[in-house]
Design a protein around this motif. Structure first.
Motif, PDB file in Angstrom:
ATOM      1  N   HIS A  18       7.325   3.238  11.827  1.00  0.00           N
ATOM      2  CA  HIS A  18       6.438   3.275  13.028  1.00  0.00           C
ATOM      3  C   HIS A  18       6.773   3.916  14.032  1.00  0.00           C
ATOM      4  O   HIS A  18       8.205   4.312  14.360  1.00  0.00           O
ATOM      5  CB  HIS A  18       6.166   1.810  13.350  1.00  0.00           C
ATOM      6  N   GLU A  34      13.317   9.789   4.100  1.00  0.00           N
ATOM      7  CA  GLU A  34      13.977   9.419   2.636  1.00  0.00           C
ATOM      8  C   GLU A  34      15.267  10.198   2.867  1.00  0.00           C
ATOM      9  O   GLU A  34      16.533   9.854   2.166  1.00  0.00           O
ATOM     10  CB  GLU A  34      13.257   9.712   1.497  1.00  0.00           C
ATOM     11  N   THR A  54       9.358  11.185   5.162  1.00  0.00           N
ATOM     12  CA  THR A  54       9.940  11.713   6.195  1.00  0.00           C
ATOM     13  C   THR A  54      11.274  11.286   6.410  1.00  0.00           C
ATOM     14  O   THR A  54      12.374  11.731   6.987  1.00  0.00           O
ATOM     15  CB  THR A  54       8.995  11.398   7.573  1.00  0.00           C
ATOM     16  N   GLU A  96       0.789  -1.214   0.026  1.00  0.00           N
ATOM     17  CA  GLU A  96      -0.045   0.092   0.106  1.00  0.00           C
ATOM     18  C   GLU A  96       0.891   1.267   0.027  1.00  0.00           C
ATOM     19  O   GLU A  96       0.795   2.030  -0.874  1.00  0.00           O
ATOM     20  CB  GLU A  96      -0.863  -0.072   1.326  1.00  0.00           C
ATOM     21  N   HIS A  97       1.686   1.373   1.222  1.00  0.00           N
ATOM     22  CA  HIS A  97       2.722   2.324   1.049  1.00  0.00           C
ATOM     23  C   HIS A  97       3.700   2.121   2.060  1.00  0.00           C
ATOM     24  O   HIS A  97       3.328   1.396   3.447  1.00  0.00           O
ATOM     25  CB  HIS A  97       2.070   3.685   1.509  1.00  0.00           C
ATOM     26  N   GLN A  98       4.970   2.139   1.965  1.00  0.00           N
ATOM     27  CA  GLN A  98       6.001   1.969   2.881  1.00  0.00           C
ATOM     28  C   GLN A  98       6.011   3.086   3.998  1.00  0.00           C
ATOM     29  O   GLN A  98       5.741   4.236   3.729  1.00  0.00           O
ATOM     30  CB  GLN A  98       7.406   1.999   2.160  1.00  0.00           C
ATOM     31  N   HIS A  99       6.077   2.561   5.148  1.00  0.00           N
ATOM     32  CA  HIS A  99       6.234   3.373   6.314  1.00  0.00           C
ATOM     33  C   HIS A  99       7.041   2.979   7.305  1.00  0.00           C
ATOM     34  O   HIS A  99       7.091   1.842   7.518  1.00  0.00           O
ATOM     35  CB  HIS A  99       4.588   3.774   6.588  1.00  0.00           C
ATOM     36  N   PRO A 136       5.049   8.393   7.230  1.00  0.00           N
ATOM     37  CA  PRO A 136       5.273   8.128   5.886  1.00  0.00           C
ATOM     38  C   PRO A 136       6.623   8.149   5.482  1.00  0.00           C
ATOM     39  O   PRO A 136       7.542   8.765   6.196  1.00  0.00           O
ATOM     40  CB  PRO A 136       4.338   9.386   5.201  1.00  0.00           C
ATOM     41  N   SER A 137       7.124   7.299   4.491  1.00  0.00           N
ATOM     42  CA  SER A 137       8.418   7.049   4.181  1.00  0.00           C
ATOM     43  C   SER A 137       9.312   8.148   4.029  1.00  0.00           C
ATOM     44  O   SER A 137      10.350   8.490   3.938  1.00  0.00           O
ATOM     45  CB  SER A 137       8.526   5.947   3.036  1.00  0.00           C
ATOM     46  N   GLU A 179       1.679   5.404  11.987  1.00  0.00           N
ATOM     47  CA  GLU A 179       2.584   5.340  10.709  1.00  0.00           C
ATOM     48  C   GLU A 179       3.249   6.550  10.511  1.00  0.00           C
ATOM     49  O   GLU A 179       2.557   7.668  10.688  1.00  0.00           O
ATOM     50  CB  GLU A 179       1.698   4.785   9.453  1.00  0.00           C
TER      51      GLU A 179
END
Length: 141
Positions: free
Chosen positions: A90, A108, A106, A85-88, A103-104, A101
């Motif tokens: 925790h 990168e 953040t 769905e979306h990489q995240h 979000p990735s 969650e």
């Protein structure tokens, strides 16, 4: 992912879609972040006779098929969640245990820095950051 898609993925690997496999995947999607014991309890509410060993084996298979992944959000069992769905990452509150969650994007920048300076490839989906959430933090102040 639809269960027709799951059946196709399994068939492509010479496997078939069994009721326990479907129930375990449905539970992972329903619960979002759950330990094998929590998934087993959820599956047991829907079908008697699915034992914890079957749940563990199914989770391993679903992870090999890249349909689910896990992260260690505490000192206990891994927590499984849907993949794709979306990489995240925790955020785990040490006060109340809440899991949010992150979000990735953040992470990168950090991931890119680690890749260029150290040759390290960060698996963002397995990252868990521990701290105190806003609700628990205000209680301590």
């Amino acid at each position: 992912m639809g269960f027709d898609d799951l059946a196709a993925v399994l068939r492509s690997r010479g496997l078939r879609l069994t009721a326990p496999r479907q129930l375990v995947l449905e539970s992972v999607y329903r619960l979002r972040h759950a330990t094998p014991d929590q998934i087993h309890a959820d599956v047991s509410e829907r079908a008697a006779g699915v034992n914890i060993t079957t749940v563990y084996r199914t989770l391993e298979l679903l992870e090999e098929l890249q349909l689910v992944t896990h992260a260690h959000l505490s000192h206990g069992a891994p927590t499984y969640h849907p993949l794709g769905e979306h990489q995240h990452a925790h955020l785990v509150c040490r006060g109340c245990g809440d899991v949010q969650e992150l979000p990735s994007p953040t992470l990168e920048g950090l991931a890119e820095d680690l890749r260029t300076t150290r040759g390290f490839r960060l698996d963002i989906g397995h990252v868990a950051l521990f701290g105190v959430c806003g609700n628990c933090g205000t209680e301590e102040e």
